[in-house]
Design a protein around this motif. Structure first.
Motif, mmCIF file in Angstrom:
data_model
loop_
_atom_site.group_PDB
_atom_site.id
_atom_site.type_symbol
_atom_site.label_atom_id
_atom_site.label_comp_id
_atom_site.label_asym_id
_atom_site.label_seq_id
_atom_site.Cartn_x
_atom_site.Cartn_y
_atom_site.Cartn_z
ATOM 1 N N GLY A 1 7.385 2.614 72.806
ATOM 2 C CA GLY A 1 7.796 2.228 74.148
ATOM 3 C C GLY A 1 6.910 2.842 75.224
ATOM 4 O O GLY A 1 6.672 2.231 76.266
ATOM 5 N N GLU B 1 9.896 5.027 67.530
ATOM 6 C CA GLU B 1 9.990 3.774 68.293
ATOM 7 C C GLU B 1 9.909 4.028 69.797
ATOM 8 O O GLU B 1 9.329 3.218 70.537
ATOM 9 C CB GLU B 1 11.293 3.046 67.944
ATOM 10 N N THR C 1 13.742 0.120 72.801
ATOM 11 C CA THR C 1 13.757 0.245 71.348
ATOM 12 C C THR C 1 14.944 -0.541 70.800
ATOM 13 O O THR C 1 15.961 -0.707 71.478
ATOM 14 C CB THR C 1 13.870 1.708 70.885
ATOM 15 N N GLY D 1 10.065 -0.767 68.568
ATOM 16 C CA GLY D 1 9.909 -0.165 69.876
ATOM 17 C C GLY D 1 8.785 -0.834 70.633
ATOM 18 O O GLY D 1 7.808 -1.288 70.033
ATOM 19 N N ASN E 1 17.389 2.311 75.014
ATOM 20 C CA ASN E 1 17.518 2.331 73.560
ATOM 21 C C ASN E 1 18.687 1.428 73.169
ATOM 22 O O ASN E 1 19.837 1.728 73.507
ATOM 23 C CB ASN E 1 17.772 3.754 73.056
#
Length: 238
Positions: free
Chosen positions: A55, A51, A35, A18, A5
């Motif tokens: 992924g 998001e 993301t 994402g 992230n």
């Protein structure tokens, strides 16, 4: 590694993102889930969860009003993460759950909790459909109305039914307690079904909630569903 992230201290392009990214890391070419989040995204768990869902390969969900806005189905954080959501001072807007087909994609729905009604089955059956969030359910939590004549029930368009309840720290602000129906395209996109004509602009209306005494027939006239009763753990359907 499950993913990365990336959280930025300024706006990106007005959106959070994402998906995935590839790079050479420690001499090895690697692809991982990623993301990209501006401050408003990681200050609220709902857009961050949305998001992260991308992924993990989840597409947007949608409602059935036919417009080009995919962010108008409040039953699924992979569509509208903001409406009918629980908020608190620490985590901002909390994520609602993803629809039952997306859970199935992630292998979160055990086989005993799935039931498929093939198009060739002309019998009338009574099914206890438990709320989708219950972790220890022994009943069906994902009911599939298949339109496929092939052995693979997911080969063509299908309909999924799930029961949702307005309770808890994630689902406590849902529009109501009801059976929610999604039409799932072969692309994997799930569209919430709306009994209202025309469909509402946002799927938190009564037409998107199927309750006791209500009936619904697939547009293909292949399956007829009646919500027969409500139980402490969900609904009984025929």
């Amino acid at each position: 590694i499950q993913g990365v992230n990336l959280m930025f201290n300024g706006e990106l392009d007005g959106n959070a993102w994402g998906g995935g990214a590839c790079a050479t890391l420690d001499g090895s070419y690697t692809c991982t889930r990623v993301t990209w989040s501006p401050p408003w995204s990681f200050a609220n768990l709902a857009p961050l969860a949305h998001e992260m869902g991308h992924g993990y390969g989840l597409p947007h969900s949608d409602n059935s009003d036919g417009d080009d806005d995919t962010y108008d189905n409040p039953w699924d954080v992979m569509s509208d993460g903001w409406a009918n959501a629980v908020g608190d001072a620490t985590y901002g807007t909390r994520p609602k759950h993803i629809n039952i087909f997306q859970r199935h994609r992630l292998s979160w729905v055990d086989a005993p909790r799935q039931q498929i009604m093939p198009i060739s089955d002309l019998a009338t059956r009574e099914i206890a459909l438990d709320y989708a969030h219950l972790p220890d359910s022994t009943n069906v939590q994902m009911l599939v109305l298949s339109l496929s004549p092939q052995p693979d029930p997911y080969a063509t368009v299908m309909y999924t039914l799930e029961a949702r309840k307005r309770e808890g720290t994630y689902e406590g602000n849902l529009a109501g307690n009801a059976v929610i129906i999604h039409k799932v395209e072969r692309s994997g996109t799930a569209y919430s079904v709306d009994a209202d004509v025309p469909p509402a602009n946002r799927a938190n209306n009564e037409g998107s909630m199927f309750k006791v005494g209500e009936r619904w027939i697939t547009p293909e006239a292949s399956h007829l569903v009646t919500i027969k009763a409500q139980t402490p753990t969900g609904f009984v359907l025929t």
